[in-house]
Design a protein around this motif. Structure first.
Motif, PDB file in Angstrom:
ATOM      1  N   MET A  31       1.680 -15.147 -42.793  1.00  0.00           N
ATOM      2  CA  MET A  31       0.396 -15.905 -42.997  1.00  0.00           C
ATOM      3  C   MET A  31       0.240 -15.709 -44.034  1.00  0.00           C
ATOM      4  O   MET A  31      -0.266 -17.870 -44.369  1.00  0.00           O
ATOM      5  CB  MET A  31      -1.139 -14.762 -43.288  1.00  0.00           C
ATOM      6  CG  MET A  31      -1.846 -15.073 -43.530  1.00  0.00           C
ATOM      7  SD  MET A  31      -3.330 -13.912 -42.191  1.00  0.00           S
ATOM      8  CE  MET A  31      -4.233 -13.258 -43.632  1.00  0.00           C
ATOM      9  N   TYR A  32       0.976 -15.820 -45.225  1.00  0.00           N
ATOM     10  CA  TYR A  32       1.275 -16.448 -46.587  1.00  0.00           C
ATOM     11  C   TYR A  32       2.428 -16.675 -46.742  1.00  0.00           C
ATOM     12  O   TYR A  32       3.215 -15.804 -46.466  1.00  0.00           O
ATOM     13  CB  TYR A  32       0.522 -15.153 -47.867  1.00  0.00           C
ATOM     14  CG  TYR A  32      -0.671 -14.696 -47.496  1.00  0.00           C
ATOM     15  CD1 TYR A  32      -1.695 -15.630 -48.247  1.00  0.00           C
ATOM     16  CD2 TYR A  32      -1.495 -13.468 -47.442  1.00  0.00           C
ATOM     17  CE1 TYR A  32      -3.161 -16.258 -47.659  1.00  0.00           C
ATOM     18  CE2 TYR A  32      -2.523 -13.637 -47.482  1.00  0.00           C
ATOM     19  CZ  TYR A  32      -3.600 -14.562 -48.141  1.00  0.00           C
ATOM     20  OH  TYR A  32      -5.043 -14.566 -47.954  1.00  0.00           O
ATOM     21  N   GLU A  33       2.746 -18.261 -47.753  1.00  0.00           N
ATOM     22  CA  GLU A  33       4.213 -17.807 -48.000  1.00  0.00           C
ATOM     23  C   GLU A  33       4.677 -17.618 -49.358  1.00  0.00           C
ATOM     24  O   GLU A  33       3.795 -17.868 -50.019  1.00  0.00           O
ATOM     25  CB  GLU A  33       3.968 -19.959 -47.850  1.00  0.00           C
ATOM     26  CG  GLU A  33       5.250 -20.329 -47.995  1.00  0.00           C
ATOM     27  CD  GLU A  33       5.654 -21.555 -48.079  1.00  0.00           C
ATOM     28  OE1 GLU A  33       6.319 -22.320 -49.024  1.00  0.00           O
ATOM     29  OE2 GLU A  33       4.648 -22.162 -47.446  1.00  0.00           O
ATOM     30  N   PRO A  34       5.695 -16.712 -49.229  1.00  0.00           N
ATOM     31  CA  PRO A  34       5.843 -16.680 -50.431  1.00  0.00           C
ATOM     32  C   PRO A  34       6.155 -17.890 -51.694  1.00  0.00           C
ATOM     33  O   PRO A  34       6.529 -18.412 -51.367  1.00  0.00           O
ATOM     34  CB  PRO A  34       7.297 -15.352 -49.984  1.00  0.00           C
ATOM     35  CG  PRO A  34       7.771 -16.264 -48.987  1.00  0.00           C
ATOM     36  CD  PRO A  34       6.633 -17.202 -48.628  1.00  0.00           C
ATOM     37  N   ILE A  35       5.607 -16.672 -52.930  1.00  0.00           N
ATOM     38  CA  ILE A  35       6.340 -17.397 -53.833  1.00  0.00           C
ATOM     39  C   ILE A  35       7.483 -18.307 -54.291  1.00  0.00           C
ATOM     40  O   ILE A  35       8.150 -16.899 -54.226  1.00  0.00           O
ATOM     41  CB  ILE A  35       5.298 -17.540 -55.207  1.00  0.00           C
ATOM     42  CG1 ILE A  35       4.208 -17.248 -55.289  1.00  0.00           C
ATOM     43  CG2 ILE A  35       5.966 -18.659 -56.464  1.00  0.00           C
ATOM     44  CD1 ILE A  35       3.341 -16.721 -56.187  1.00  0.00           C
ATOM     45  N   ARG A  36       8.102 -19.292 -54.293  1.00  0.00           N
ATOM     46  CA  ARG A  36       9.606 -19.327 -54.569  1.00  0.00           C
ATOM     47  C   ARG A  36       9.487 -20.022 -55.940  1.00  0.00           C
ATOM     48  O   ARG A  36      10.485 -20.455 -56.687  1.00  0.00           O
ATOM     49  CB  ARG A  36       9.778 -20.678 -53.557  1.00  0.00           C
ATOM     50  CG  ARG A  36       9.710 -19.378 -51.929  1.00  0.00           C
ATOM     51  CD  ARG A  36      10.094 -21.067 -51.442  1.00  0.00           C
ATOM     52  NE  ARG A  36       9.842 -20.471 -49.332  1.00  0.00           N
ATOM     53  CZ  ARG A  36      10.370 -20.634 -48.874  1.00  0.00           C
ATOM     54  NH1 ARG A  36       9.872 -22.251 -48.421  1.00  0.00           N
ATOM     55  NH2 ARG A  36       9.927 -19.952 -47.734  1.00  0.00           N
ATOM     56  N   THR A  37       8.841 -19.981 -56.797  1.00  0.00           N
ATOM     57  CA  THR A  37       9.711 -20.757 -58.364  1.00  0.00           C
ATOM     58  C   THR A  37       8.988 -19.812 -59.040  1.00  0.00           C
ATOM     59  O   THR A  37       7.897 -19.289 -59.273  1.00  0.00           O
ATOM     60  CB  THR A  37       7.864 -22.519 -58.317  1.00  0.00           C
ATOM     61  OG1 THR A  37       6.994 -22.115 -58.365  1.00  0.00           O
ATOM     62  CG2 THR A  37       8.962 -23.826 -57.410  1.00  0.00           C
ATOM     63  N   LYS A  38       9.496 -20.060 -60.753  1.00  0.00           N
ATOM     64  CA  LYS A  38       9.017 -19.647 -61.542  1.00  0.00           C
ATOM     65  C   LYS A  38       7.350 -19.973 -62.152  1.00  0.00           C
ATOM     66  O   LYS A  38       7.104 -20.628 -62.029  1.00  0.00           O
ATOM     67  CB  LYS A  38      10.210 -19.624 -62.533  1.00  0.00           C
ATOM     68  CG  LYS A  38      11.114 -19.320 -62.287  1.00  0.00           C
ATOM     69  CD  LYS A  38      12.618 -19.663 -63.791  1.00  0.00           C
ATOM     70  CE  LYS A  38      11.949 -18.903 -64.721  1.00  0.00           C
ATOM     71  NZ  LYS A  38      12.621 -19.071 -66.020  1.00  0.00           N
ATOM     72  N   SER A  39       6.864 -18.562 -62.385  1.00  0.00           N
ATOM     73  CA  SER A  39       5.605 -18.446 -62.902  1.00  0.00           C
ATOM     74  C   SER A  39       5.580 -19.458 -64.608  1.00  0.00           C
ATOM     75  O   SER A  39       6.473 -19.351 -65.099  1.00  0.00           O
ATOM     76  CB  SER A  39       4.460 -17.315 -62.328  1.00  0.00           C
ATOM     77  OG  SER A  39       3.504 -17.490 -63.117  1.00  0.00           O
ATOM     78  N   VAL A  40       4.591 -20.170 -63.587  1.00  0.00           N
ATOM     79  CA  VAL A  40       4.361 -21.038 -66.088  1.00  0.00           C
ATOM     80  C   VAL A  40       3.740 -19.845 -66.704  1.00  0.00           C
ATOM     81  O   VAL A  40       3.904 -20.522 -67.829  1.00  0.00           O
ATOM     82  CB  VAL A  40       3.316 -22.320 -65.356  1.00  0.00           C
ATOM     83  CG1 VAL A  40       3.927 -23.544 -64.463  1.00  0.00           C
ATOM     84  CG2 VAL A  40       2.202 -21.497 -64.935  1.00  0.00           C
ATOM     85  N   HIS A  41       3.041 -18.694 -66.187  1.00  0.00           N
ATOM     86  CA  HIS A  41       2.947 -17.781 -67.758  1.00  0.00           C
ATOM     87  C   HIS A  41       3.573 -16.499 -68.572  1.00  0.00           C
ATOM     88  O   HIS A  41       3.158 -16.558 -68.807  1.00  0.00           O
ATOM     89  CB  HIS A  41       1.560 -17.004 -66.332  1.00  0.00           C
ATOM     90  CG  HIS A  41       0.440 -17.625 -65.684  1.00  0.00           C
ATOM     91  ND1 HIS A  41      -0.205 -18.415 -66.614  1.00  0.00           N
ATOM     92  CD2 HIS A  41       0.273 -18.780 -64.582  1.00  0.00           C
ATOM     93  CE1 HIS A  41      -1.353 -19.109 -65.951  1.00  0.00           C
ATOM     94  NE2 HIS A  41      -1.071 -19.059 -64.209  1.00  0.00           N
ATOM     95  N   THR A  42       4.679 -16.927 -67.411  1.00  0.00           N
ATOM     96  CA  THR A  42       5.475 -15.596 -67.498  1.00  0.00           C
ATOM     97  C   THR A  42       6.127 -16.322 -68.726  1.00  0.00           C
ATOM     98  O   THR A  42       6.642 -17.668 -69.594  1.00  0.00           O
ATOM     99  CB  THR A  42       6.877 -15.469 -66.981  1.00  0.00           C
ATOM    100  OG1 THR A  42       6.178 -15.583 -65.348  1.00  0.00           O
ATOM    101  CG2 THR A  42       8.030 -14.161 -66.856  1.00  0.00           C
ATOM    102  N   THR A  43       6.668 -15.431 -70.250  1.00  0.00           N
ATOM    103  CA  THR A  43       7.645 -15.711 -70.837  1.00  0.00           C
ATOM    104  C   THR A  43       8.414 -14.649 -71.015  1.00  0.00           C
ATOM    105  O   THR A  43       8.620 -14.706 -72.632  1.00  0.00           O
ATOM    106  CB  THR A  43       6.207 -15.712 -72.218  1.00  0.00           C
ATOM    107  OG1 THR A  43       5.402 -14.391 -72.847  1.00  0.00           O
ATOM    108  CG2 THR A  43       5.428 -16.918 -72.454  1.00  0.00           C
ATOM    109  N   ALA A  44       8.598 -14.149 -70.221  1.00  0.00           N
ATOM    110  CA  ALA A  44      10.104 -13.189 -70.875  1.00  0.00           C
ATOM    111  C   ALA A  44      10.792 -13.823 -71.538  1.00  0.00           C
ATOM    112  O   ALA A  44      11.373 -14.628 -70.595  1.00  0.00           O
ATOM    113  CB  ALA A  44       9.723 -12.535 -69.510  1.00  0.00           C
TER     114      ALA A  44
END
Length: 124
Positions: free
Chosen positions: A1-14
């Motif tokens: 039903m939902y497609e998994p996220i395949r790109t890096k989050s723009v909110h990650t600063t790790a």
């Protein structure tokens, strides 16, 4: 039903903490205190208080590491208005100086507040 996220989050600063410049609380308070004192210096110079101006200039130079730029730009405001403005600026400087435990700047700000209060009460 939902497609998994395949790109890096723009909110990650790790792992990127070194790329963003940060100032400490002390540095921010130094900048703020120097700004209030520089504004107080401009009003003090306009009032023609040379000795008070020199004391304030020394504090600004200590905080900024360089002497402040001084100019004789006149606003045309009445002396009473200038004393009220200087009193308010000294009050702001006193609050920041107390927050950062800067005794010399706090004493200077309190002295300047007293000076401007005296000038306001002496005015007709």
């Amino acid at each position: 039903m939902y497609e998994p996220i395949r790109t890096k989050s723009v909110h990650t600063t790790a792992g990127e903490s070194g790329t963003i410049p940060h100032r400490s609380r002390e540095e921010e308070l130094d900048i703020q205190l120097a700004g209030h004192l520089a504004a107080l210096l401009a009003v003090t110079d306009e009032l023609g208080d040379g000795e008070g101006g020199e004391q304030i200039a020394r504090q600004v130079a200590r905080l900024r590491g360089a002497p402040p730029a001084r100019h004789a730009a006149l606003s045309g405001a009445s002396p009473e208005a200038l004393h009220r403005k200087a009193h308010a600026l000294a009050g702001r400087a006193l609050l920041v100086a107390a927050s950062r435990a800067d005794t010399s700047a706090a004493i200077l700000a309190a002295t300047r507040m007293d000076t401007h209060t005296a000038a306001l009460t002496a005015a007709p």
